[in-house]
Write an enzyme that holds these catalytic residues in place. Structure first.
Site, PDB file in Angstrom:
ATOM      1  N   SER A  71      -2.398 -19.350 -52.901  1.00  0.00           N
ATOM      2  CA  SER A  71      -3.570 -20.010 -53.900  1.00  0.00           C
ATOM      3  C   SER A  71      -4.840 -18.569 -54.284  1.00  0.00           C
ATOM      4  O   SER A  71      -4.089 -17.529 -55.330  1.00  0.00           O
ATOM      5  CB  SER A  71      -3.805 -20.692 -53.085  1.00  0.00           C
ATOM      6  OG  SER A  71      -5.112 -21.591 -53.819  1.00  0.00           O
ATOM      7  N   ASP A 290      -3.059 -20.528 -58.251  1.00  0.00           N
ATOM      8  CA  ASP A 290      -1.650 -21.523 -58.087  1.00  0.00           C
ATOM      9  C   ASP A 290      -2.174 -22.657 -59.279  1.00  0.00           C
ATOM     10  O   ASP A 290      -1.280 -23.005 -58.614  1.00  0.00           O
ATOM     11  CB  ASP A 290      -1.356 -21.676 -56.878  1.00  0.00           C
ATOM     12  CG  ASP A 290      -2.386 -22.579 -56.059  1.00  0.00           C
ATOM     13  OD1 ASP A 290      -3.637 -22.813 -56.416  1.00  0.00           O
ATOM     14  OD2 ASP A 290      -1.339 -22.983 -54.891  1.00  0.00           O
ATOM     15  N   ASN A 386     -15.325 -27.054 -53.982  1.00  0.00           N
ATOM     16  CA  ASN A 386     -14.437 -26.210 -54.658  1.00  0.00           C
ATOM     17  C   ASN A 386     -13.490 -26.222 -56.068  1.00  0.00           C
ATOM     18  O   ASN A 386     -12.592 -24.932 -56.808  1.00  0.00           O
ATOM     19  CB  ASN A 386     -13.477 -25.043 -53.735  1.00  0.00           C
ATOM     20  CG  ASN A 386     -12.945 -25.987 -52.967  1.00  0.00           C
ATOM     21  OD1 ASN A 386     -12.163 -27.494 -53.667  1.00  0.00           O
ATOM     22  ND2 ASN A 386     -12.244 -25.971 -51.374  1.00  0.00           N
ATOM     23  N   ARG A 509     -18.725 -25.830 -39.354  1.00  0.00           N
ATOM     24  CA  ARG A 509     -17.454 -25.847 -38.205  1.00  0.00           C
ATOM     25  C   ARG A 509     -16.554 -24.576 -38.379  1.00  0.00           C
ATOM     26  O   ARG A 509     -16.957 -24.231 -39.866  1.00  0.00           O
ATOM     27  CB  ARG A 509     -16.433 -27.483 -40.335  1.00  0.00           C
ATOM     28  CG  ARG A 509     -16.929 -26.036 -41.337  1.00  0.00           C
ATOM     29  CD  ARG A 509     -16.404 -27.066 -42.383  1.00  0.00           C
ATOM     30  NE  ARG A 509     -14.464 -27.686 -42.265  1.00  0.00           N
ATOM     31  CZ  ARG A 509     -13.865 -26.289 -43.111  1.00  0.00           C
ATOM     32  NH1 ARG A 509     -14.363 -26.047 -43.964  1.00  0.00           N
ATOM     33  NH2 ARG A 509     -12.645 -26.158 -43.017  1.00  0.00           N
ATOM     34  N   SER A 511     -13.003 -22.954 -40.149  1.00  0.00           N
ATOM     35  CA  SER A 511     -12.080 -22.689 -41.091  1.00  0.00           C
ATOM     36  C   SER A 511     -10.913 -23.206 -40.900  1.00  0.00           C
ATOM     37  O   SER A 511     -10.970 -22.710 -39.379  1.00  0.00           O
ATOM     38  CB  SER A 511     -13.016 -21.478 -41.442  1.00  0.00           C
ATOM     39  OG  SER A 511     -11.299 -21.337 -42.240  1.00  0.00           O
ATOM     40  N   ARG A 518     -17.731 -21.673 -41.011  1.00  0.00           N
ATOM     41  CA  ARG A 518     -18.614 -21.742 -42.124  1.00  0.00           C
ATOM     42  C   ARG A 518     -19.837 -22.568 -41.650  1.00  0.00           C
ATOM     43  O   ARG A 518     -19.691 -23.377 -41.238  1.00  0.00           O
ATOM     44  CB  ARG A 518     -17.619 -22.824 -43.713  1.00  0.00           C
ATOM     45  CG  ARG A 518     -16.533 -21.994 -43.982  1.00  0.00           C
ATOM     46  CD  ARG A 518     -16.126 -22.094 -44.773  1.00  0.00           C
ATOM     47  NE  ARG A 518     -14.588 -21.567 -45.113  1.00  0.00           N
ATOM     48  CZ  ARG A 518     -14.238 -20.613 -45.478  1.00  0.00           C
ATOM     49  NH1 ARG A 518     -14.983 -19.076 -44.985  1.00  0.00           N
ATOM     50  NH2 ARG A 518     -12.872 -20.060 -44.992  1.00  0.00           N
TER      51      ARG A 518
HETATM   52  C1  16G Z   1      -7.318 -25.003 -47.701  1.00  0.00           C
HETATM   53  C2  16G Z   1      -7.454 -26.521 -48.447  1.00  0.00           C
HETATM   54  C3  16G Z   1      -8.802 -26.703 -49.707  1.00  0.00           C
HETATM   55  C4  16G Z   1     -10.085 -26.520 -48.332  1.00  0.00           C
HETATM   56  C5  16G Z   1      -9.486 -25.820 -47.744  1.00  0.00           C
HETATM   57  C6  16G Z   1     -11.140 -25.283 -47.002  1.00  0.00           C
HETATM   58  C7  16G Z   1      -5.653 -27.716 -49.962  1.00  0.00           C
HETATM   59  C8  16G Z   1      -4.051 -27.753 -50.578  1.00  0.00           C
HETATM   60  N1  16G Z   1      -6.230 -26.311 -49.818  1.00  0.00           N
HETATM   61  O1  16G Z   1      -7.315 -24.353 -49.179  1.00  0.00           O
HETATM   62  O2  16G Z   1      -8.274 -27.814 -49.566  1.00  0.00           O
HETATM   63  O3  16G Z   1     -11.207 -26.510 -49.361  1.00  0.00           O
HETATM   64  O4  16G Z   1      -8.552 -24.436 -46.983  1.00  0.00           O
HETATM   65  O5  16G Z   1     -10.949 -23.419 -46.583  1.00  0.00           O
HETATM   66  O6  16G Z   1      -5.775 -28.857 -48.558  1.00  0.00           O
HETATM   67  P1  16G Z   1     -11.354 -23.955 -45.222  1.00  0.00           P
HETATM   68  O7  16G Z   1     -11.053 -24.116 -44.031  1.00  0.00           O
HETATM   69  O8  16G Z   1     -10.553 -21.846 -44.402  1.00  0.00           O
HETATM   70  O9  16G Z   1     -12.983 -23.655 -45.710  1.00  0.00           O
HETATM   71 MG    MG Z   2      -4.710 -23.146 -55.401  1.00  0.00          MG
END
Ligand code: 16G
Ligand code: MG
Length: 547
Positions: A71, A290, A386, A509, A511, A518
């Site tokens: 991504s 992506d 996002n 939370r 990550s 974060r």
């Molecule tokens: C991933 C998730 C996205 C989420 C992000 C949070 C999918 C396909 N993608 O990219 O939705 O916002 O993780 O990232 O579910 P974090 O947990 O590092 O904050």
């Molecule tokens: Mg993506």
């Protein structure tokens, strides 16, 4: 006699070894599957292939998807995730099986665990299995898909390599493959089928409305660039006047992927990527690497950059679709709901509940959580701030759009537009190209500029901080990630900090994609939001270091 995949798996697995991690650490199937430096992923992708084959056999030989992408991550990373038969994310219960297989210490243990899983889940290893896959533009993708193909060969699984795709295109193809020739057919099983479906629905949804000016699309130098350019060829000439300028679409220099451009850059840095100077106020948007996230923005000659993020897209879609449902005379038959995460700006939540009078449900971060809740409505609008999201229509809703007898020309118009949106909007996962077309349709129908769109409400100033902690797993959340249940005492300190500010809210939370926590904070003014975020970050730092 049961087929014996054991020797073949054993031999193939030796060619795709797992890179051992330090003691006490293990690989985890997270919110986006496995995602990390590409050099660590070959063995992981092989083992994901084994699991995808098992999953197909478990689900009556339906096709399972595997997408190789990282991504918006830097070019050196890659990732691999599994797609379920209707184009949804892998069922959560199975994530632990992926984690289990990937963390087997030896090839022999892997074979043992593969067989144990088959036994435990009552999977018939003789049944046919099918896996289809695609990858983004990262050069490391080649090696990973060949490891994947090896796993599919070793397990006598039929497979189709769809080569370069956006993530949402793979999700589309999985669903199209599994519904082919049925009344639920999702479209032709080809990339061209995806473009045809979108282009046709786009023309129908536009209803001869005029689109104003040029839309500049920053493609993060990722797969979205060539795919968007390809899609544009499918729009019938003279039917709609969509004028798109594709920029940052260099996929020949892998190192520029997501580099200072793309939807994630725009959202986190809150500024425009390098793009040829657009007309003042002209529409711009960014896809991620992506093409499953979308950000809109414009550059004002005096006031600079202004961004319209996932919350804005969500409220725009909810307002337009809500009005259409009312005009179609379906207000009492169709339940519309909006799904957000704790990151949604409080002003957007207020706008949706108080102005649009629609229910809002908050879920934990990650598409799989939002998607499933959105399915509980007849029309479920879900977006993460996002820029990842979509609008789901229930089979009942789609039938109503097609079969309800219109009582007036206005009703007919609304029903037709709703039916077209049902085809235009990707029903499997958030899709930046499809979402972008939806936004263009809505702006054209409302005859709105981005400025008009932005006027609907004012965002509360907010700040997101990444906090390095010794062990992020100490942090447990509750109430859709809005409160910490552990470590004990931390939430009380956050509550005390929040009380010091006006209209404030903050949460922390762990990550799901990196080893960090974060912190999000919003408040009545920018300086208060910054101050609160810093204060909460210090609290998290302290608890994270065990003091
Ligand atoms: C991933 C998730 C996205 C989420 C992000 C949070 C999918 C396909 N993608 O990219 O939705 O916002 O993780 O990232 O579910 P974090 O947990 O590092 O904050
Ligand atoms: Mg993506």
């Amino acid at each position: 006699m049961a087929p014996n995949h054991d020797d073949k798996i054993l031999a193939a697995s030796k060619r795709h070894p797992i890179v051992p991690l330090e003691k006490g650490q293990f690989y985890k199937y997270g919110t986006a599957g496995f995602r990390m430096r590409a050099s660590l992923l070959e063995g992981i992708t092989f083992r994901v292939g084994l699991l995808a084959a098992l999953r197909s056999r478990k689900l009556n030989s339906q096709a399972i998807g595997v997408m190789v992408t990282a991504s918006h991550n830097p070019a050196a990373d890659n990732g691999v995730k599994i797609v379920d038969p209707m184009g949804e994310m892998l069922e959560q219960d199975w994530e632990k099986y992926a984690t289990g297989l990937v963390n087997c210490q030896s090839d022999e243990e892997l074979v043992k665990q593969y067989n144990e899983l088959a036994h435990q889940l009552k999977i018939d290893l003789k049944a046919p299995a099918k896996v289809i896959y695609g990858r983004d533009t990262r050069p490391s993708g080649h090696k990973l898909v060949s490891a994947l193909a090896d796993a599919l060969e070793a397990t006598d699984t039929e497979y189709v390599d769809h080569k370069l795709l956006t993530t949402p295109q793979l999700h589309y193809l999985v669903r199209a493959t599994n519904t082919e020739g049925t009344p639920l057919s999702y479209g032709k099983v080809s990339e061209a089928g995806y473009y045809e479906k979108l282009a046709h629905a786009f023309v129908r949804a536009m209803k001869n409305k005029k689109i104003d000016g040029t839309l500049t699309v920053d493609c993060a130098n990722g797969i979205g660039g060539p795919k968007l350019s390809e899609f544009l060829k499918y729009i019938p000439k003279g039917k709609v006047n969509l004028d798109v300028k594709v920029v940052n679409d260099d996929v020949l220099r892998p190192e520029v992927l997501n580099l200072d451009c793309g939807a994630d850059f725009v959202k986190t840095k809150q500024r425009a990527p390098p793009i040829p100077k657009p007309q003042p106020g002209a529409r711009c948007c960014s896809l991620d690497g992506d093409a499953d996230r979308l950000m809109y923005y414009w550059i004002d000659p005096e006031r600079g950059f202004f961004m319209l993020d996932g919350d804005r897209i969500s409220s725009l879609a909810a307002s337009f679709i809500g009005d259409l449902v009312e005009s179609a005379g379906l207000k009492h038959d169709i339940r519309i709901g909006v799904v957000q995460t704790a990151y949604a700006n409080g002003a957007s939540t207020n706008y949706i509940t108080q102005h649009l009078k629609l229910p809002v449900i908050c879920t934990p971060t990650g598409v799989k959580h939002l998607h499933h809740v959105a399915q509980s409505f007849d029309i479920g609008v879900y977006f993460e701030a996002n820029g990842h999201g979509t609008v789901l229509f229930s089979p009942d809703a789609l039938t109503a759009f097609k079969e309800k007898q219109p009582q007036s020309p206005a009703q007919k118009d609304a029903l037709e537009t709703l039916a077209a949106l049902g085809d235009l909007i990707n029903q499997t996962v958030g899709d930046a190209i499809s979402d972008m077309l939806m936004v263009e349709v809505i702006l054209a129908h409302k005859a709105w500029s981005l400025r008009d769109w932005a006027m609907t409400y004012s965002d509360l100033p907010n700040r997101l901080v990444r906090v390095e902690v010794g062990n992020k797993d100490l942090f447990h959340t509750t109430d859709a990630e809005r409160r910490l249940s552990h470590p004990e005492g931390a939430q009380q300190e956050i509550d005390d900090a929040v009380k010091k500010y006006k209209d404030a809210r903050s949460f922390a939370r762990a990550s799901g994609t990196e080893n960090a926590c974060r912190v999000y904070a919003e408040a009545a003014t920018r300086s208060e939001a910054n101050e609160l975020a810093e204060r909460v970050a210090r609290i998290i730092e302290r608890y994270g270091s065990g003091q």
